[in-house]
Write a protein that holds these residues in place. Structure first.
Motif, PDB file in Angstrom:
ATOM      1  N   LEU A   2       0.832  -1.212   0.000  1.00 29.90           N
ATOM      2  CA  LEU A   2       0.000   0.000   0.000  1.00 29.90           C
ATOM      3  C   LEU A   2       0.865   1.260   0.000  1.00 29.90           C
ATOM      4  O   LEU A   2       0.688   2.162  -0.815  1.00 29.90           O
ATOM      5  CB  LEU A   2      -0.935  -0.006   1.210  1.00 29.90           C
ATOM      6  CG  LEU A   2      -1.945   1.134   1.249  1.00 29.90           C
ATOM      7  CD1 LEU A   2      -3.302   0.607   1.667  1.00 29.90           C
ATOM      8  CD2 LEU A   2      -1.530   2.252   2.172  1.00 29.90           C
ATOM      9  N   ARG A  12       2.927   1.739  -3.266  1.00 34.44           N
ATOM     10  CA  ARG A  12       2.104   2.234  -4.377  1.00 34.44           C
ATOM     11  C   ARG A  12       1.928   3.738  -4.308  1.00 34.44           C
ATOM     12  O   ARG A  12       1.990   4.437  -5.313  1.00 34.44           O
ATOM     13  CB  ARG A  12       0.721   1.581  -4.315  1.00 34.44           C
ATOM     14  CG  ARG A  12       0.651   0.246  -4.953  1.00 34.44           C
ATOM     15  CD  ARG A  12      -0.770  -0.252  -4.936  1.00 34.44           C
ATOM     16  NE  ARG A  12      -1.687   0.761  -5.429  1.00 34.44           N
ATOM     17  CZ  ARG A  12      -2.931   0.528  -5.779  1.00 34.44           C
ATOM     18  NH1 ARG A  12      -3.404  -0.678  -5.687  1.00 34.44           N
ATOM     19  NH2 ARG A  12      -3.701   1.490  -6.209  1.00 34.44           N
ATOM     20  N   GLU A  13       1.676   4.234  -3.100  1.00 33.64           N
ATOM     21  CA  GLU A  13       1.447   5.673  -2.951  1.00 33.64           C
ATOM     22  C   GLU A  13       2.741   6.458  -3.122  1.00 33.64           C
ATOM     23  O   GLU A  13       2.761   7.506  -3.756  1.00 33.64           O
ATOM     24  CB  GLU A  13       0.840   5.982  -1.574  1.00 33.64           C
ATOM     25  CG  GLU A  13      -0.449   5.251  -1.248  1.00 33.64           C
ATOM     26  CD  GLU A  13      -1.550   5.486  -2.265  1.00 33.64           C
ATOM     27  OE1 GLU A  13      -1.583   6.578  -2.851  1.00 33.64           O
ATOM     28  OE2 GLU A  13      -2.359   4.561  -2.471  1.00 33.64           O
ATOM     29  N   LEU A  71     -10.830  14.792   5.721  1.00 26.30           N
ATOM     30  CA  LEU A  71     -11.435  13.943   4.692  1.00 26.30           C
ATOM     31  C   LEU A  71     -12.905  13.600   4.945  1.00 26.30           C
ATOM     32  O   LEU A  71     -13.706  13.637   4.010  1.00 26.30           O
ATOM     33  CB  LEU A  71     -10.619  12.657   4.479  1.00 26.30           C
ATOM     34  CG  LEU A  71     -11.029  11.930   3.202  1.00 26.30           C
ATOM     35  CD1 LEU A  71     -10.435  12.598   1.986  1.00 26.30           C
ATOM     36  CD2 LEU A  71     -10.619  10.474   3.231  1.00 26.30           C
ATOM     37  N   SER A  77     -15.393  14.573   2.019  1.00 21.99           N
ATOM     38  CA  SER A  77     -16.142  13.530   1.307  1.00 21.99           C
ATOM     39  C   SER A  77     -17.613  13.882   1.183  1.00 21.99           C
ATOM     40  O   SER A  77     -18.284  13.453   0.255  1.00 21.99           O
ATOM     41  CB  SER A  77     -16.008  12.198   2.031  1.00 21.99           C
ATOM     42  OG  SER A  77     -14.665  11.816   2.073  1.00 21.99           O
ATOM     43  N   GLN A  80     -14.664  14.094  -2.368  1.00 22.14           N
ATOM     44  CA  GLN A  80     -13.344  13.464  -2.461  1.00 22.14           C
ATOM     45  C   GLN A  80     -12.888  13.341  -3.918  1.00 22.14           C
ATOM     46  O   GLN A  80     -11.738  13.664  -4.252  1.00 22.14           O
ATOM     47  CB  GLN A  80     -13.440  12.070  -1.837  1.00 22.14           C
ATOM     48  CG  GLN A  80     -12.121  11.502  -1.403  1.00 22.14           C
ATOM     49  CD  GLN A  80     -12.291  10.090  -0.861  1.00 22.14           C
ATOM     50  OE1 GLN A  80     -11.732   9.152  -1.372  1.00 22.14           O
ATOM     51  NE2 GLN A  80     -13.084   9.927   0.186  1.00 22.14           N
ATOM     52  N   GLU A  81     -13.815  12.922  -4.784  1.00 18.89           N
ATOM     53  CA  GLU A  81     -13.472  12.770  -6.206  1.00 18.89           C
ATOM     54  C   GLU A  81     -13.097  14.126  -6.811  1.00 18.89           C
ATOM     55  O   GLU A  81     -12.129  14.225  -7.565  1.00 18.89           O
ATOM     56  CB  GLU A  81     -14.652  12.192  -6.992  1.00 18.89           C
ATOM     57  CG  GLU A  81     -14.831  10.691  -6.846  1.00 18.89           C
ATOM     58  CD  GLU A  81     -15.648  10.306  -5.626  1.00 18.89           C
ATOM     59  OE1 GLU A  81     -15.923  11.200  -4.795  1.00 18.89           O
ATOM     60  OE2 GLU A  81     -16.006   9.131  -5.494  1.00 18.89           O
ATOM     61  N   ARG A 101      -1.780  14.320  -1.653  1.00 21.17           N
ATOM     62  CA  ARG A 101      -2.798  13.282  -1.819  1.00 21.17           C
ATOM     63  C   ARG A 101      -2.275  11.907  -1.414  1.00 21.17           C
ATOM     64  O   ARG A 101      -2.935  11.161  -0.698  1.00 21.17           O
ATOM     65  CB  ARG A 101      -3.282  13.223  -3.261  1.00 21.17           C
ATOM     66  CG  ARG A 101      -4.450  12.279  -3.414  1.00 21.17           C
ATOM     67  CD  ARG A 101      -4.935  12.207  -4.817  1.00 21.17           C
ATOM     68  NE  ARG A 101      -4.646  10.932  -5.444  1.00 21.17           N
ATOM     69  CZ  ARG A 101      -5.269   9.808  -5.137  1.00 21.17           C
ATOM     70  NH1 ARG A 101      -6.168   9.766  -4.202  1.00 21.17           N
ATOM     71  NH2 ARG A 101      -4.969   8.689  -5.778  1.00 21.17           N
ATOM     72  N   GLU A 141      -3.418   9.515   2.166  1.00 23.55           N
ATOM     73  CA  GLU A 141      -3.925   8.149   2.182  1.00 23.55           C
ATOM     74  C   GLU A 141      -3.119   7.282   3.148  1.00 23.55           C
ATOM     75  O   GLU A 141      -3.684   6.484   3.900  1.00 23.55           O
ATOM     76  CB  GLU A 141      -3.886   7.573   0.769  1.00 23.55           C
ATOM     77  CG  GLU A 141      -4.830   6.403   0.637  1.00 23.55           C
ATOM     78  CD  GLU A 141      -4.944   5.890  -0.781  1.00 23.55           C
ATOM     79  OE1 GLU A 141      -5.057   6.715  -1.697  1.00 23.55           O
ATOM     80  OE2 GLU A 141      -4.922   4.667  -0.946  1.00 23.55           O
ATOM     81  N   LEU A 177      -4.046   8.243   6.748  1.00 20.63           N
ATOM     82  CA  LEU A 177      -5.347   7.684   7.137  1.00 20.63           C
ATOM     83  C   LEU A 177      -5.227   6.202   7.432  1.00 20.63           C
ATOM     84  O   LEU A 177      -5.785   5.693   8.407  1.00 20.63           O
ATOM     85  CB  LEU A 177      -6.346   7.875   5.997  1.00 20.63           C
ATOM     86  CG  LEU A 177      -7.189   9.117   6.029  1.00 20.63           C
ATOM     87  CD1 LEU A 177      -7.941   9.255   4.741  1.00 20.63           C
ATOM     88  CD2 LEU A 177      -8.180   9.066   7.194  1.00 20.63           C
ATOM     89  N   TYR A 178      -4.497   5.525   6.566  1.00 18.88           N
ATOM     90  CA  TYR A 178      -4.316   4.077   6.711  1.00 18.88           C
ATOM     91  C   TYR A 178      -3.663   3.754   8.054  1.00 18.88           C
ATOM     92  O   TYR A 178      -4.172   2.953   8.829  1.00 18.88           O
ATOM     93  CB  TYR A 178      -3.450   3.561   5.552  1.00 18.88           C
ATOM     94  CG  TYR A 178      -3.012   2.136   5.691  1.00 18.88           C
ATOM     95  CD1 TYR A 178      -3.936   1.093   5.692  1.00 18.88           C
ATOM     96  CD2 TYR A 178      -1.662   1.809   5.822  1.00 18.88           C
ATOM     97  CE1 TYR A 178      -3.520  -0.223   5.813  1.00 18.88           C
ATOM     98  CE2 TYR A 178      -1.241   0.503   5.937  1.00 18.88           C
ATOM     99  CZ  TYR A 178      -2.173  -0.514   5.930  1.00 18.88           C
ATOM    100  OH  TYR A 178      -1.772  -1.812   6.067  1.00 18.88           O
ATOM    101  N   PHE A 182     -11.552  10.051 -11.901  1.00 17.56           N
ATOM    102  CA  PHE A 182     -12.290  10.542 -10.731  1.00 17.56           C
ATOM    103  C   PHE A 182     -13.581  11.245 -11.150  1.00 17.56           C
ATOM    104  O   PHE A 182     -14.586  11.143 -10.453  1.00 17.56           O
ATOM    105  CB  PHE A 182     -11.413  11.475  -9.884  1.00 17.56           C
ATOM    106  CG  PHE A 182     -10.481  10.719  -8.987  1.00 17.56           C
ATOM    107  CD1 PHE A 182     -10.978   9.880  -7.992  1.00 17.56           C
ATOM    108  CD2 PHE A 182      -9.111  10.824  -9.125  1.00 17.56           C
ATOM    109  CE1 PHE A 182     -10.131   9.164  -7.165  1.00 17.56           C
ATOM    110  CE2 PHE A 182      -8.254  10.109  -8.297  1.00 17.56           C
ATOM    111  CZ  PHE A 182      -8.764   9.287  -7.321  1.00 17.56           C
TER     112      PHE A 182
END
Lengths: 111, 260
Positions: B8, B11-12, B55, B59, B67-68, B114, B118, B121-122, B188
């Protein structure tokens, strides 16, 4: 003038209700999706309402559906999917992929 | 949990590491101080913290598609800044020009905000579980380490070239990253239902699956999609064309640029 206004509002409201896609709910609880298999009509746009009932955030992700959305703990999210051809589209929770697995099954109506 | 965190975070990090190493290399080739880039990385992390913290509210904006739209804005912003960067250096406006610094910093701040939001948050999801937190943190550090190493590798690859060739190579990669940003922004907008979703044009998942390592690397580099839609392809190609046009017209207006 008043009539024009009423006519326009009615037109807008009717267009809006016409455009509103069917909504399907998915729950996230204990890092699992409920239901983990969701049948939706094929060739139709649908609105997924994903409710995360865990305290932890989750990311709804699907390579097959080309979707990704972070859903903070105890919140809900809207994700539009489709129109999809008939088939199986797996999705998963990127933060807890071991347990959070599910699939969307797009079926043609009448089958 | 450990392996999942590695993947994870990697990837980010990969995507942001691309932008950072490109600009690091450009700064080195231009023989300038890299201090302003470090400042941008720090500001990006701060922005990411705010994004992660707010967030839940974000959202809910625009009837649940905040969010999108925010992500679209971030990707569009990076694209515009990268295009501005290409315009400036093709017009022979180079470092230490303040505008060049500003577009580079802006792109890094947006790219890091961005991706880091993520990750934050994770990781924050495990704050009440000390046992899992340990493996999540170690996994995240490993993922971060691999991602940063890839960035450093790319950096050295670029600075090993002669300055003129390095600048050209950096421009090519900036164009590729810019296209990837617009492709993701389109994705998005489709997810938010602002753009109509259509059937995928092709399905190359049997050749390169998005689940596979090459698929993931290609995604980080150029937003690879196994099942792209027409709108994504059109936007992707148009943004590539636009950036190339920007380079050509800037050179045309300015005469041949000097790289060294």
């Amino acid at each position: 003038m008043k009539n024009v206004f009423i006519f326009t509002s009615m037109l807008l409201i009717s267009l809006n209700s016409y455009a509103a896609p069917p909504t399907f709910e998915i729950l996230i609880k204990d890092h699992l999706f409920y239901p983990d298999e969701l049948i939706i009509p094929a060739n139709t746009k649908v609105k997924l309402l994903v409710k995360n009932q865990d305290a932890t955030p989750e990311e709804f992700e699907s390579y097959e559906l080309n979707r990704e959305k972070v859903i903070p703990g105890n919140t809900q999210a809207i994700i539009f999917i489709g129109p999809l051809s008939p088939g199986v589209y797996p999705f998963f929770g990127e933060f807890f992929p071991k347990t959070a697995q599910g699939k969307i099954i797009a079926e043609e109506e009448g089958k | 949990m450990l392996l999942n965190s590695v993947i994870l975070v990697l990837r980010e990090v990969l995507e942001a590491a691309m932008v950072v190493s490109l600009f690091m290399a450009f700064t080195t080739v231009s023989q300038q101080s890299r201090y302003f880039l470090l400042k941008a990385i720090f500001l990006g992390l701060v922005a990411g913290g705010f994004y992660a913290y707010f967030l839940p509210e974000i959202s809910n904006w625009l009837e649940g598609i905040g969010q999108e739209i925010t992500n679209t804005m971030i990707h569009l912003g990076i694209f515009l800044l990268l295009t501005g960067f290409l315009w400036l250096i093709s017009s022979n406006i180079v470092l230490p020009n303040r505008l060049v610094k500003a577009v580079m910093m802006g792109a890094i701040i947006l790219a890091i905000s961005r991706e880091s939001a993520e990750i934050m948050l994770y990781i924050s999801g495990f704050r009440s579980d000390h046992f899992l937190m340990q493996s999540v943190l170690s996994g995240s550090l490993i993922g971060l380490g691999i991602g940063v190493s890839c960035g450093i590798f790319l950096y050295h690859l670029m600075i090993a070239l002669k300055p003129a060739a390095a600048t050209k190579f950096i421009c090519v990669l900036v164009v590729i990253v810019g296209g990837s940003m617009m492709s993701q922004a389109t994705q998005f907008l489709i997810q938010a239902d602002w753009l109509t979703s259509t059937e995928p044009v092709w399905d190359s998942s049997h050749i390169i699956s998005e689940h596979s390592l090459p698929g993931q690397l290609l995604y980080a580099l150029m937003a690879y999609e196994a099942t792209p839609t027409w709108s994504q392809i059109v936007v992707y190609l148009t943004s590539l064309a636009l950036m190339i046009l920007v380079i050509i017209s800037a050179r045309f207006l300015q005469g041949q640029p000097k790289y060294d």
